[in-house]
Design a protein around this motif. Structure first.
Motif, short mmCIF file in Angstrom:
data_model
loop_
_atom_site.label_atom_id
_atom_site.label_comp_id
_atom_site.label_asym_id
_atom_site.label_seq_id
_atom_site.Cartn_x
_atom_site.Cartn_y
_atom_site.Cartn_z
N ARG A 47 -18.50 -29.96 8.48
CA ARG A 47 -17.59 -28.96 9.05
C ARG A 47 -18.22 -28.29 10.27
O ARG A 47 -19.38 -27.87 10.21
N GLU B 186 -18.34 -37.88 -1.62
CA GLU B 186 -17.68 -37.66 -0.35
C GLU B 186 -18.56 -36.66 0.41
O GLU B 186 -18.93 -35.62 -0.12
N ASP C 147 -12.28 -34.19 -7.42
CA ASP C 147 -13.41 -34.26 -6.46
C ASP C 147 -14.15 -32.92 -6.34
O ASP C 147 -14.12 -32.27 -5.28
N TYR D 265 -19.23 -33.83 -2.33
CA TYR D 265 -18.23 -33.76 -3.40
C TYR D 265 -18.39 -35.00 -4.26
O TYR D 265 -18.64 -36.10 -3.74
N ASP E 25 -6.70 -39.53 8.90
CA ASP E 25 -6.60 -39.25 7.46
C ASP E 25 -7.83 -38.52 6.95
O ASP E 25 -7.77 -37.81 5.95
N THR E 26 -8.97 -38.75 7.60
CA THR E 26 -10.24 -38.26 7.05
C THR E 26 -10.93 -37.24 7.95
O THR E 26 -12.03 -36.80 7.64
N CYS E 27 -10.28 -36.93 9.07
CA CYS E 27 -10.85 -35.94 10.02
C CYS E 27 -9.79 -34.90 10.32
O CYS E 27 -8.59 -35.17 10.21
N ARG E 28 -10.24 -33.72 10.76
CA ARG E 28 -9.29 -32.77 11.36
C ARG E 28 -9.54 -32.74 12.86
O ARG E 28 -10.67 -32.51 13.30
N ASP F 207 -13.51 -30.96 11.31
CA ASP F 207 -14.28 -31.39 10.14
C ASP F 207 -13.91 -32.84 9.83
O ASP F 207 -12.97 -33.39 10.42
N PHE F 208 -14.67 -33.46 8.96
CA PHE F 208 -14.38 -34.84 8.57
C PHE F 208 -15.13 -35.19 7.30
O PHE F 208 -16.04 -34.48 6.88
N LYS F 209 -14.70 -36.31 6.72
CA LYS F 209 -15.31 -36.80 5.47
C LYS F 209 -15.87 -38.20 5.70
O LYS F 209 -15.21 -39.04 6.33
N THR G 71 -11.77 -24.31 7.86
CA THR G 71 -10.34 -24.48 7.53
C THR G 71 -10.29 -25.24 6.21
O THR G 71 -11.32 -25.71 5.71
N GLY G 72 -9.11 -25.35 5.64
CA GLY G 72 -8.95 -26.17 4.44
C GLY G 72 -9.65 -25.58 3.23
O GLY G 72 -9.68 -24.36 3.03
N SER G 73 -10.28 -26.46 2.44
CA SER G 73 -10.75 -26.04 1.11
C SER G 73 -11.85 -24.98 1.17
O SER G 73 -11.97 -24.17 0.26
N VAL H 72 -18.73 -34.24 3.43
CA VAL H 72 -17.87 -33.52 4.39
C VAL H 72 -18.75 -32.78 5.38
O VAL H 72 -19.73 -32.12 4.98
N ARG I 224 0.17 -32.93 5.19
CA ARG I 224 -0.10 -31.97 4.10
C ARG I 224 0.79 -30.74 4.21
O ARG I 224 1.31 -30.24 3.23
N1 UDP Z 1 -11.12 -35.16 3.30
C1 UDP Z 1 -10.84 -36.49 3.05
N2 UDP Z 1 -10.62 -36.89 1.76
C2 UDP Z 1 -10.68 -36.04 0.71
C3 UDP Z 1 -10.96 -34.68 0.96
C4 UDP Z 1 -11.17 -34.27 2.28
O1 UDP Z 1 -10.81 -37.30 3.96
O2 UDP Z 1 -10.51 -36.48 -0.43
C5 UDP Z 1 -11.34 -34.71 4.68
C6 UDP Z 1 -10.21 -33.85 5.21
O3 UDP Z 1 -9.26 -34.64 5.91
C7 UDP Z 1 -10.92 -32.91 6.15
C8 UDP Z 1 -12.32 -32.75 5.53
O4 UDP Z 1 -12.49 -33.88 4.68
O5 UDP Z 1 -11.07 -33.51 7.43
C9 UDP Z 1 -12.49 -31.47 4.74
O6 UDP Z 1 -11.44 -31.38 3.81
P1 UDP Z 1 -11.29 -30.10 2.88
O7 UDP Z 1 -12.49 -30.03 1.98
O8 UDP Z 1 -11.00 -28.91 3.70
O9 UDP Z 1 -10.14 -30.47 1.89
P2 UDP Z 1 -8.56 -30.31 1.94
O10 UDP Z 1 -8.23 -29.05 2.66
O11 UDP Z 1 -8.13 -31.55 2.64
O12 UDP Z 1 -8.22 -30.29 0.50
#
Ligand code: UDP
Length: 241
Positions: A97, A93, A132, A124, A200-203, A178-180, A101-103, A95, A219
């Motif tokens: 940014r 994956e 992941d 990832y 689903d895959t972007c913020r 951010d996005f994946k 934010t997030g992880s 990502v 979430r």
């Molecule tokens: N993301 C995704 N699938 C995943 C993990 C993340 O589409 O399995 C996207 C998520 O929507 C965000 C970006 O990747 O736009 C970064 O996500 P983050 O690592 O912050 O993870 P999260 O907070 O979603 O656990």
């Protein structure tokens, strides 16, 4: 081949089903109404979600086609399905940014909402059982998930997609936080951007209110989840082209 016939299901993931077609190089992707988060621990069904993600992702891939980004998307077939090049997805994956934010905040203890001086690209390893984990390019090369050449191409496409999508979403008053992305190889070994690009895959944050217009509404139980997806579709489809 002109008429595409849907064949048997070959895969079912959390948000999509894949089907064979009468063309061995093509697959039909069907979007589901399912929401999952936290590695599948939180789940829900919301009628209309599959349609919105199919519409949004198709629109974004069409925009990327116009800009010359090599990808798997061929055409949207109907409200739930799209035709795509059949690819072998790399187990990574990617990502990108722009704002923290997030992880990344949890992992590094950095504050939320910091604008990065340049886009940060992270890898990832796609493995649900392992949650992941974040990996380096060296892990990807040494364990055979991607070659050095693949990774150079992946990084350059990821940064270019970020530039293109940032401009696209700026134009509809949305900040791309951010996005994946996922990448695959077609039958001839060509690297293609694949999977979906959707809320689903972007913020996505509204530029003036900061409202979350993406899966964070699910979430974090912010409510009006589908309303946010509908808003993204309304702005994207209504934009001046
Ligand atoms: N993301 C995704 N699938 C995943 C993990 C993340 O589409 O399995 C996207 C998520 O929507 C965000 C970006 O990747 O736009 C970064 O996500 P983050 O690592 O912050 O993870 P999260 O907070 O979603 O656990």
């Amino acid at each position: 081949m002109s008429v595409i016939i849907k064949g048997e299901q070959i895969y079912e993931g959390k948000a999509k089903r894949l089907f064979n077609t009468n063309d061995p190089d093509r697959t039909i992707i069907e979007y589901k109404d399912s929401f999952t988060a936290f590695n599948g621990e939180k789940r829900a069904e919301m009628s209309g979600k599959g349609r919105l993600n199919n519409l949004i992702s198709s629109e974004i891939f069409e925009y990327l086609s116009d800009k010359g980004v090599p990808h798997h998307f061929i055409e949207r077939i109907d409200e739930l399905c799209q035709l795509a090049v059949k690819v072998r997805i790399l187990p990574l994956e990617v990502v990108v940014r722009n704002i923290t934010t997030g992880s990344i905040c949890k992992r590094l203890g950095v504050g939320e909402g910091i604008r990065l001086q340049q886009p940060l690209v992270e890898l990832y390893f796609k493995d649900d059982d392992l949650g992941d984990p974040i990996v380096t390019e060296d892990h990807a090369i040494l364990f055979g998930w991607a070659s050095q050449e693949d990774l150079w191409a992946i990084k350059s496409v990821a940064v270019r997609v970020n530039d293109l999508l940032t401009a696209l979403f700026n134009g509809i008053s949305v900040v791309l936080v951010d996005f994946k992305l996922e990448f695959g190889k077609d039958m001839s070994g060509k690297l293609l951007l694949a999977d979906e690009i959707s809320p689903d895959t972007c913020r996505f944050w509204d530029v003036s209110t900061g409202d979350r217009l993406d899966k964070d509404r699910f979430r974090k139980d912010l409510g009006n989840v589908l309303g946010a997806y509908e808003e993204i579709w309304k702005r994207l489809s209504g934009r001046a082209k």
